[in-house]
Design a protein around this motif. Structure first.
Motif, PDB file in Angstrom:
ATOM      1  N   MET A   2       0.832  -1.207   0.000  1.00 47.51           N
ATOM      2  CA  MET A   2       0.000   0.000   0.000  1.00 47.51           C
ATOM      3  C   MET A   2       0.865   1.255   0.000  1.00 47.51           C
ATOM      4  SD  MET A   2      -3.349  -0.788   2.394  1.00 47.51           S
ATOM      5  CE  MET A   2      -2.454  -1.094   3.916  1.00 47.51           C
ATOM      6  N   LYS A   3       1.942   1.246   0.779  1.00 51.98           N
ATOM      7  CA  LYS A   3       2.819   2.415   0.840  1.00 51.98           C
ATOM      8  C   LYS A   3       3.473   2.683  -0.510  1.00 51.98           C
ATOM      9  CE  LYS A   3       6.952   4.281   3.083  1.00 51.98           C
ATOM     10  NZ  LYS A   3       8.067   4.026   4.031  1.00 51.98           N
ATOM     11  N   ARG A   4       3.965   1.635  -1.159  1.00 56.18           N
ATOM     12  CA  ARG A   4       4.645   1.817  -2.446  1.00 56.18           C
ATOM     13  C   ARG A   4       3.671   2.296  -3.525  1.00 56.18           C
ATOM     14  NH1 ARG A   4       9.676   3.031  -4.222  1.00 56.18           N
ATOM     15  NH2 ARG A   4       9.624   2.825  -6.493  1.00 56.18           N
ATOM     16  N   ASP A  61      -6.801  11.492   4.849  1.00 52.10           N
ATOM     17  CA  ASP A  61      -6.459  12.633   4.008  1.00 52.10           C
ATOM     18  C   ASP A  61      -5.670  12.132   2.805  1.00 52.10           C
ATOM     19  OD1 ASP A  61      -3.774  12.234   4.859  1.00 52.10           O
ATOM     20  OD2 ASP A  61      -4.056  13.609   6.542  1.00 52.10           O
ATOM     21  N   GLU A  62      -5.083  13.046   2.051  1.00 51.24           N
ATOM     22  CA  GLU A  62      -4.382  12.674   0.830  1.00 51.24           C
ATOM     23  C   GLU A  62      -3.130  11.849   1.090  1.00 51.24           C
ATOM     24  OE1 GLU A  62      -3.199  16.236  -1.115  1.00 51.24           O
ATOM     25  OE2 GLU A  62      -1.917  16.942   0.527  1.00 51.24           O
ATOM     26  N   ASN A  63      -2.647  11.842   2.328  1.00 49.36           N
ATOM     27  CA  ASN A  63      -1.448  11.078   2.672  1.00 49.36           C
ATOM     28  C   ASN A  63      -1.756   9.710   3.286  1.00 49.36           C
ATOM     29  OD1 ASN A  63       0.475  13.060   1.865  1.00 49.36           O
ATOM     30  ND2 ASN A  63      -0.001  14.236   3.713  1.00 49.36           N
ATOM     31  N   THR A  64      -3.022   9.354   3.344  1.00 52.81           N
ATOM     32  CA  THR A  64      -3.404   8.058   3.915  1.00 52.81           C
ATOM     33  C   THR A  64      -3.153   6.954   2.892  1.00 52.81           C
ATOM     34  OG1 THR A  64      -5.106   9.109   5.286  1.00 52.81           O
ATOM     35  CG2 THR A  64      -5.261   6.724   4.960  1.00 52.81           C
ATOM     36  N   ILE A  65      -2.258   6.038   3.219  1.00 47.74           N
ATOM     37  CA  ILE A  65      -1.920   4.961   2.274  1.00 47.74           C
ATOM     38  C   ILE A  65      -2.939   3.835   2.316  1.00 47.74           C
ATOM     39  CG2 ILE A  65       0.534   5.487   2.505  1.00 47.74           C
ATOM     40  CD1 ILE A  65       0.806   2.895   4.159  1.00 47.74           C
ATOM     41  N   GLY A  66      -3.713   3.756   3.407  1.00 50.73           N
ATOM     42  CA  GLY A  66      -4.702   2.696   3.523  1.00 50.73           C
ATOM     43  C   GLY A  66      -5.263   2.611   4.927  1.00 50.73           C
ATOM     44  N   ASP A  85      -8.266   7.809  -3.678  1.00 54.63           N
ATOM     45  CA  ASP A  85      -8.588   6.380  -3.579  1.00 54.63           C
ATOM     46  C   ASP A  85      -7.768   5.759  -2.449  1.00 54.63           C
ATOM     47  OD1 ASP A  85      -9.265   3.761  -3.936  1.00 54.63           O
ATOM     48  OD2 ASP A  85      -8.306   3.529  -5.897  1.00 54.63           O
ATOM     49  N   ILE A  86      -8.436   5.359  -1.385  1.00 57.97           N
ATOM     50  CA  ILE A  86      -7.757   4.783  -0.218  1.00 57.97           C
ATOM     51  C   ILE A  86      -8.137   3.308  -0.098  1.00 57.97           C
ATOM     52  CG2 ILE A  86      -7.474   4.884   2.292  1.00 57.97           C
ATOM     53  CD1 ILE A  86      -8.157   7.853   2.145  1.00 57.97           C
TER      54      ILE A  86
END
Length: 553
Positions: free
Chosen positions: A158-160, A222-227, A260-261
């Motif tokens: 998810m992070k990548r 927010d926009e920085n949420t990877i999942g 898209d999370i």
């Protein structure tokens, strides 16, 4: 036919010893006696202790070392009575034999063990179908050493993906965050700490059933949420987190913002429970039937019914596993595509997992999981029937409505023929319970920790610990009901719990160290409280452990 002469063996041996054969000045043969007759007949029996922190200069006979270690390990708790753990402590003899036959196989050696690798692929395919992979999707996955590694792999993917998406748009990708409930198992927090992701740990409450609160999810993304890590089976109370409800919240958020999370489902225990039980995950969807669920992990060594050492992670499609994270290895004459945190790992567990899947089939797993839930309901109802305890877990409560604490044994409904888990609140076969408020008012000096310690004295391991932060003023005792918890063993567990509790009442909360063990069924002294107004037979007060729980069977 050749002739043979009689040989006197004693004369021959004596002559050879008298010869004093030497080689290089050293005597080759000398009369030897057995160094020890039994494993205990060595210097370790009474002269010296076994070396503990330094390697000895000289070794010791194998049978002696085995016996010494065997004896010391008997001080451990009995695995079958370890009710604190989700990890499987029983395998069928054929499964155990298969594991023993394949213990030396390394899952990393693809080219050397092609049959084992084929079995690995079959397990991935079976689990993918079990979890609802859609037609046309190319699911991909791997065995891991457990759910901890699997969670880390899911988080890394998810992070990548998030980083690649942000960088492609020229946006900052240095401040990733991930959401989870305060009830999350430590492996989820480890991922965030080890891989530089901000962990947004959301508080849980009684109203949210001590699990991730969907209302708080939208406020913290927010926009920085990877999942979002969503747990199918909280380790505290066994509740399933509402995957579909959270998925809908993320759908609505994407419609408004375009962000898209994804969801990763931590189904460490629930991945082998929810698919098989009639209750499922409580009605709503939880798996790959939801497009937002990109990856799922589970522990084969929990309700997958394999001994400790195997977990699984599957991505719904290979497109959700970034190519950057996959290594192509040329090793020992073969080529391997690998994504894992370590290289060598046991292969025997994968073989046994496949054995279970084929041997038990869907109906076999369903029977086992339904039995576990039925026994968990019996334990829950029995505890609440005493009025001393109330359950925080809810798998014993009718699905149509959640009732309060049952006032007495006569009010507990017996299991009717044809009853299944679908009639009750969905969850893991876990019983989390605490002393009732009324009991604590009557006996404020009695602590739950004392119950845990006294049960340990009877060989039962039942942990007592606080609920997650913000609710940690409440302590719970927790029993994990596994396949090996038979009705007979459950009967004794309930008797011992009641016996221990009544002993504390009779002793008015005396120090645990001063209490003596009483056998279940021993007639005790009647307490003057309303909790001990028990039936009298032949002038002897009958203790509750003699059979109150039998009225709820």
């Amino acid at each position: 036919m050749p002739l043979s002469r009689h040989v006197d063996p004693e004369e021959l041996v004596e002559r050879l010893h008298d010869a004093h054969l030497t080689q290089g000045g050293k005597q080759i043969r000398k009369l030897m006696t057995t160094s020890h007759l039994t494993p205990y007949g060595t210097r370790y029996a009474s002269e010296i202790e076994v070396p503990k922190y330094r390697m000895p200069d000289e070794g010791a006979p194998a049978d002696t070392v085995y016996q010494l270690l065997h004896d010391e390990l008997e001080l451990d708790g009995r695995p079958n009575l370890n009710l604190a753990s989700f990890v499987s402590t029983y395998m069928e003899p054929n499964a155990t034999q298969l594991m023993a036959e394949n213990l030396s196989k390394n899952l990393a050696d693809n080219d050397e063990y092609p049959a084992m690798m084929a079995i690995h692929e079959r397990c991935i395919s079976i689990l993918g179908q079990l979890w609802g992979v859609n037609k046309g999707e190319k699911a991909v996955g791997t065995a891991t050493t457990g759910s901890s590694e699997a969670i880390h792999l899911g988080g890394l993917a998810m992070k990548r993906r998030w980083q690649e998406h942000r960088r492609a748009k020229g946006l900052d990708a240095s401040r990733p965050n991930i959401l989870m409930g305060a009830n999350a198992q430590v492996a989820l927090e480890k991922f965030a700490r080890y891989f530089d992701v901000e962990a947004r740990i959301l508080p849980v409450s009684k109203e949210s059933n001590y699990r991730l609160d969907p209302k708080l999810v939208e406020k913290n993304i927010d926009e920085n949420t990877i999942g979002v890590f969503v747990i199918l089976g909280s380790t505290y109370t066994g509740h399933y987190e509402p995957v579909e409800e959270i998925s809908k919240i993320l759908d609505q958020y994407q419609e408004r913002t375009g962000i898209d999370i994804p969801i990763h489902v931590d189904a460490a225990s629930g991945g082998f429970v929810a698919p098989f039980t009639y209750a499922g995950a409580g009605g709503p969807k939880w798996n790959f039937e939801l497009p937002r669920v990109k990856s799922i992990n589970t522990s084969g060594h929990k309700y997958g019914l394999v001994y400790a050492g195997v977990g699984w992670i599957i991505w719904r499609d290979e497109s959700y596993l970034p190519e950057y994270l996959v290594f192509e290895l040329h090793y020992l004459g073969g080529t391997e595509r690998s994504f894992g945190l370590n290289f060598s790992r046991p292969g025997a567990h994968v073989i046994v997992q496949y054995y279970n899947l084929i041997h038990l089939g869907f109906k076999g797993y369903r029977e086992i999981m339904e039995n576990c839930l039925a026994n968990a309901r019996l334990l829950s109802n029995s505890l609440e029937a005493t009025t001393w305890y109330e359950c925080v877990s809810e798998i014993h409560k009718p699905k149509s409505g959640v009732s309060g604490v049952i006032a007495g044994a006569k009010e507990v409904l017996a299991s009717s023929e044809g009853e299944t888990s679908a009639d009750y609140v969905a969850g893991l076969p876990v019983v989390s319970f605490r002393l009732s408020d009324e009991f604590q008012k009557e006996f404020p000096q009695i602590k739950q920790e004392s119950i845990s310690l006294l049960m340990r004295a009877r060989q039962w391991i039942i942990p007592n610990y606080a609920l997650p932060p913000d609710e940690n003023q409440t302590e719970i005792l927790r029993v994990v009901v596994r396949e090996s918890m038979s009705l007979d063993l459950l009967d004794r567990l309930i008797s011992d719990l009641v016996s221990v509790t009544q002993t504390l009442m009779d002793k008015e909360g005396a120090e645990v160290s001063s209490l003596k063990h009483k056998d279940a069924g021993h007639a005790g002294i009647q307490s003057e409280t309303k909790y001990s107004q028990q039936p009298i037979s032949g002038g002897v007060v009958k203790r509750l452990e003699d059979g109150i729980h039998r009225t709820v069977c």
